[in-house]
Scaffold this active site. Structure first.
Site, mmCIF file in Angstrom:
data_model
loop_
_atom_site.group_PDB
_atom_site.id
_atom_site.type_symbol
_atom_site.label_atom_id
_atom_site.label_comp_id
_atom_site.label_asym_id
_atom_site.label_seq_id
_atom_site.Cartn_x
_atom_site.Cartn_y
_atom_site.Cartn_z
ATOM 1 N N HIS A 188 -26.716 -78.002 43.997
ATOM 2 C CA HIS A 188 -26.068 -77.327 45.126
ATOM 3 C C HIS A 188 -24.560 -77.557 45.173
ATOM 4 C CE1 HIS A 188 -26.705 -81.227 47.394
ATOM 5 N NE2 HIS A 188 -25.514 -80.894 47.871
ATOM 6 N N ASP A 190 -32.846 -79.959 42.151
ATOM 7 C CA ASP A 190 -31.488 -80.030 42.676
ATOM 8 C C ASP A 190 -30.577 -80.835 41.750
ATOM 9 O OD1 ASP A 190 -29.384 -79.476 44.346
ATOM 10 O OD2 ASP A 190 -29.845 -81.045 45.799
ATOM 11 N N SER A 211 -22.774 -85.824 47.902
ATOM 12 C CA SER A 211 -23.799 -85.185 47.070
ATOM 13 C C SER A 211 -23.411 -85.233 45.598
ATOM 14 C CB SER A 211 -23.981 -83.728 47.494
ATOM 15 O OG SER A 211 -24.572 -83.638 48.759
#
Length: 331
Positions: free
Chosen positions: A136, A166, A273
């Site tokens: 992402h 992911d 992230s």
């Protein structure tokens, strides 16, 4: 008496023609001369093999991922099935020691797309610039810029993606001599283990936080739709995810994926992230991927930031997916 004495052809006086002491015919003959055996030559192949083994043993004993990687090649991921001591012994078990040892292997990622721009983090896994991050963080990106801990800036290209986990693998252009992280073994992680998180929350590169593993095998659901991911990153509301039937940090939409995650109370914020969750020996045990932020955090400074519920993809999941990512997967 100076003549030679012969007995069965066994002995002849070596002093013939010289004045000699008497020779008793009953004396036994002297032992025959036998030359000493020549020393055996050592097999050069064996010596070379022993030397090679010694070099490898020294590298492993030193406990540095960088040394092992330089011996095995720049495209080899430094990986440990047990806990390798990446942190110097004088700082073992300290947050400062982990941060100093691992920070050079963590990068800040800036991705631009038609939907806007997003900032995330990544982990260097080879000295020539392979980097693991979240899907992402880079999904739909038309341009990717990466900044290393020493201030160098690189352009990067996506090598492979796996939206179901992911995960994404990107590669820096014209990079060499980078310090690769050591990928540990997440199967040995236990609740209560101390951990360190390093990333670039809100663009603050090289930020270090610490905590513990607060739970294992959490089923975390995240969106796979790239437009929604970019929109959330652009708004700065954090990455949306679902846990226990509830949605957090925004609507996850209909296109989602679920994975087993490590839960930590180490502070994670938007921008973490793709960064590293690290054990106290300096091994990467997870890739930070989702965080919980209270509703209304974007408008209320008192509620903003991490509340101690962060999630990371176990590093064993990453290692199992690495060959697929290197092969250019786009799933």
């Amino acid at each position: 008496m100076t003549e030679s004495f012969h007995r069965s052809g066994e002995y002849e006086n070596p002093y013939e023609g010289q004045q000699q002491a008497p020779v008793n015919p009953e004396w036994p003959p002297p032992p025959a001369y036998t030359p000493a055996p020549a020393p055996k030559k050592r097999n050069r192949g064996t010596v070379a093999l022993l030397a090679a083994v010694a070099i490898v043993a020294a590298a492993i004993g030193g406990g540095t991922a960088y040394g092992i990687q330089e011996l095995t090649g720049s495209d080899t991921v430094a990986s440990s099935s047990t806990s390798t001591n990446v942190v110097p012994s004088s700082q073992k078990g300290t947050v400062a020691g982990v941060a100093k040892a691992v920070s050079p292997s963590i990068v800040e990622i800036s991705a631009d797309s038609n939907a806007g721009s997003s900032t995330g983090s990544g982990v260097i896994i080879t000295s020539d610039g392979e980097i693991i991050t979240n899907n992402h963080v880079v999904t739909g990106a038309s341009q990717i810029k990466v900044a290393t801990s020493d201030g160098e800036s690189y352009s990067a290209k996506v090598v492979g993606t796996d939206s179901k986990k992911d995960l994404a693998l990107i590669k820096l252009e014209n990079a060499s001599g980078l310090k690769a992280a050591t990928l540990g073994d997440s199967s040995g992680v236990q609740v209560g283990d101390q951990v360190v998180a390093i990333g670039s929350p809100e663009g603050l590169s090289g930020t270090v936080t610490s905590g513990i593993i607060s739970a294992l095998d959490r089923d975390v659901t995240v969106p796979t739709d790239q437009d929604q991911g970019q929109q959330q990153s652009q708004q700065g509301d954090g990455w949306p995810f679902e846990f226990g039937g509830r949605q957090f940090n925004g609507d996850t939409g209909s296109d989602t994926t679920t994975y087993k995650a490590l839960q930590t109370d180490a502070s994670l914020n938007p921008g973490n992230s793709g960064g590293a969750l690290i054990d106290m020996n300096g091994n990467i045990i997870g890739i930070n991927s989702a965080m919980y932020s209270p509703a209304g955090a974007a408008s209320s400074s008192s509620d903003a930031g991490s509340v101690g519920l962060g999630f990371a993809i176990p590093i064993n999941t990453v290692k199992a997916d690495l060959a697929k990512l290197r092969a250019g997967a786009t799933g």
